[in-house]
Design a protein around this motif. Structure first.
Motif: not given
Length: 559
Positions: A398-418, A358-360
């Motif tokens: 910028e918003r994906l980086r903010n999610q990345w800072m709260v340990e959202n792995r999905i945001a980090k991966k999507l930001s890299e591919i984006c 559920r967290k994912i």
């Protein structure tokens, strides 16, 4: 009792059930009525008035009788007939629309606006309303002739509009009605004299052989030649991958990827490069469980009401489309307490979502909500220029980086591919110039230290000849002051097209802006990017007959 008698007398039970059928029409088929009456009278049953019998319903005996009368192969259950064979109760032909203009227009509008197949025009739900005043038979071939007349008239209008424009942009959308039938819809975009962005569907090509980039490029070139827009076009926006690598017989077109298609590709690649695909499949199975069980759905409604949860329909996500996935996951999260209670009552243990899962899903929803917000800023209706894509991509990262800072792995991966797919968008000259000529978005590129390439390109366009000699210093100084005045203009509330329409002092720049702001950001209307209901409506095109797809989509889009 009637069924028992029918079995003993070897009479189809359908005719016995027919005794209790309600009266639908007094103008019945005589042959069917006689046949049914004779069967009943032959064994001592009481006579039935002819007007008590309705036309034989769509059951087995209907298919058998159709076989006897028309020589068609017997088909059990609902028969498969062509539209021309399904006649309304009144059997008169309708050679012309004399005296029935409003009703014919109503019927044509139903077909065009709702993307109805022509075979539907003779169905009862369409003809019962129109039939009393039409007093005739609506054949699919006759309706098709009427649509062809409308198509020819509208084509002349669109051709005149295209001929009067000097700068055009094309968009090419590849879509499919099933896994084997693919189409390419080509649209043309221009800015009218009163500074309105106009878009016209030119043609929808049926890709009979294969749906490769080479085949799509061939059809695109053919359509542009037929409409005489090849030389007027410099930019093609498309959702066909690898089309920019195809040689178009000397055409100097620049291909720009559809922004919406790129986001879908980024999300799909994110899922494929992580280990979350199995979790999404599990969520799809949860939705399927409630879709396949009415009892479970009713239990879910009851628990949602008792727990005071916001109830919404569980929607299925087929494939890896980010918007459909967002709606599916969000609805599951909102109703999870009620879903959990249903699973406990029914002892369904293979679909439980643990706390980590559920967290994912929450992380997925947070990331996909960002994509939803960004796409909604592209526009609300029709097509939107590419001038706002650079600032939107910056905001997305910028918003994906903010999610990345709260340990959202999905945001980090999507930001890299984006970043891999659209990170260098700021280096593409067409995007930079278009953004600079949008007064609301120009700061996204003006804050860079070097904008010489932008001013140089605008000067070339003003001069009209990229190979012209350097003009006099006085004219250069005049252009430089014009640039500086425009760069410093702030607090602009009007959109780009309205700004260039009302500011006569920037007339020289307006001629260049008309060319660059014609290029659109998506290969499809933006309402289909972020509105599921609109997408479902347009997906009705998949039900159109292949021979009518081009005509009906042309009329639907160019109303």
């Amino acid at each position: 009792m009637d069924k028992v008698k029918a079995k003993l007398l070897n009479i189809p039970s359908t005719f016995c059930e027919l005794r209790r059928a309600p009266k639908l029409s007094r103008d019945m088929n005589k042959k069917r009525a006689n046949f049914a009456n004779n069967l009943h009278r032959g064994r001592g049953h009481r006579d039935f008035s002819r007007d008590r019998f309705m036309p034989i319903p769509f059951k087995r005996m209907y298919g058998r009788q159709s076989h006897l009368e028309s020589g068609r192969k017997l088909s059990y259950g609902r028969p498969t007939l062509h539209a021309e064979q399904i006649r309304p109760y009144n059997q008169h032909e309708l050679p012309t629309n004399r005296g029935h203009g409003s009703n014919i227009s109503t019927l044509l509008n139903i077909i065009i606006k709702d993307l109805q197949p022509l075979r539907s025009v003779t169905r009862l739900h369409l003809t019962r309303t129109l039939q009393p005043s039409l007093d005739g038979h609506l054949s699919a071939s006759w309706i098709r002739n009427e649509l062809q007349n409308l198509y020819r008239q509208k084509r002349v209008e669109v051709q005149n509009a295209v001929n009067n424009a000097s700068n055009l942009a094309l968009s090419a959308e590849l879509w499919s009605s099933n896994e084997k039938v693919f189409y390419l819809t080509v649209s043309c975009h221009l800015i009218s004299e009163n500074w309105k962005l106009k878009s016209y569907v030119l043609d929808t090509a049926h890709l009979l052989i294969k749906h490769t980039a080479e085949n799509a490029a061939e059809h695109l070139l053919r359509i542009s030649n037929e409409w005489n827009v090849t030389e007027k076009t410099q930019i093609v926006v498309t959702n066909v991958d690898s089309m920019k690598k195809v040689q178009n017989n000397g055409c100097r077109w620049t291909y720009i990827p559809c922004f919406a298609h790129t986001l879908d590709k980024v999300f799909r690649q994110t899922i494929q490069e992580t280990d979350y695909e199995s979790l999404l499949r599990k969520c799809q199975q949860i939705v399927a469980f409630f879709h396949q069980s009415d009892g479970a759905s009713q239990n879910l409604q009851g628990y949602c009401a008792s727990l005071k949860l916001r109830q919404s329909e569980l929607t299925q996500s087929c494939g890896l489309k980010w918007l459909a996935t967002l709606h599916m996951l969000k609805n599951i999260l909102q109703q999870w307490e009620a879903i959990f209670q249903v699973f406990v009552d029914r002892r369904v243990d293979n679909l439980f979502l643990n706390e980590n899962e559920r967290k994912i899903i929450e992380n997925f929803v947070a990331v996909l909500d960002i994509l939803k917000d960004i796409t909604e800023e592209v526009g609300s209706q029709g097509f939107s220029p590419i001038s706002n894509i650079i600032p939107l991509v910056q905001k997305l990262q910028e918003r994906l980086r903010n999610q990345w800072m709260v340990e959202n792995r999905i945001a980090k991966k999507l930001s890299e591919i984006c970043d891999f797919h659209i990170g260098n968008i700021k280096k593409i000259l067409w995007f930079r110039v278009s953004t600079a000529l949008d007064p609301q978005c120009k700061t996204s590129v003006l804050q860079d230290s070097g904008i010489e390439d932008i001013t140089a390109e605008i000067r070339k366009q003003i001069k009209g000849d990229t190979h012209s000699p350097v003009h006099c210093s006085q004219e250069t100084e005049s252009e430089e002051s014009l640039f500086q005045k425009y760069w410093k203009t702030t607090n602009i509330s009007a959109n780009a097209l309205e700004f260039w329409k009302t500011n006569e002092e920037f007339k020289k720049l307006a001629t260049v802006a008309r060319k660059y702001l014609t290029v659109v950001s998506t290969a499809i209307p933006v309402e289909r990017v972020h509105h599921l209901q609109e997408s479902r409506l347009v997906d009705k095109r998949s039900c159109l007959e292949p021979e009518n797809v081009n005509m009906i989509l042309f009329l639907n889009s160019n109303q």
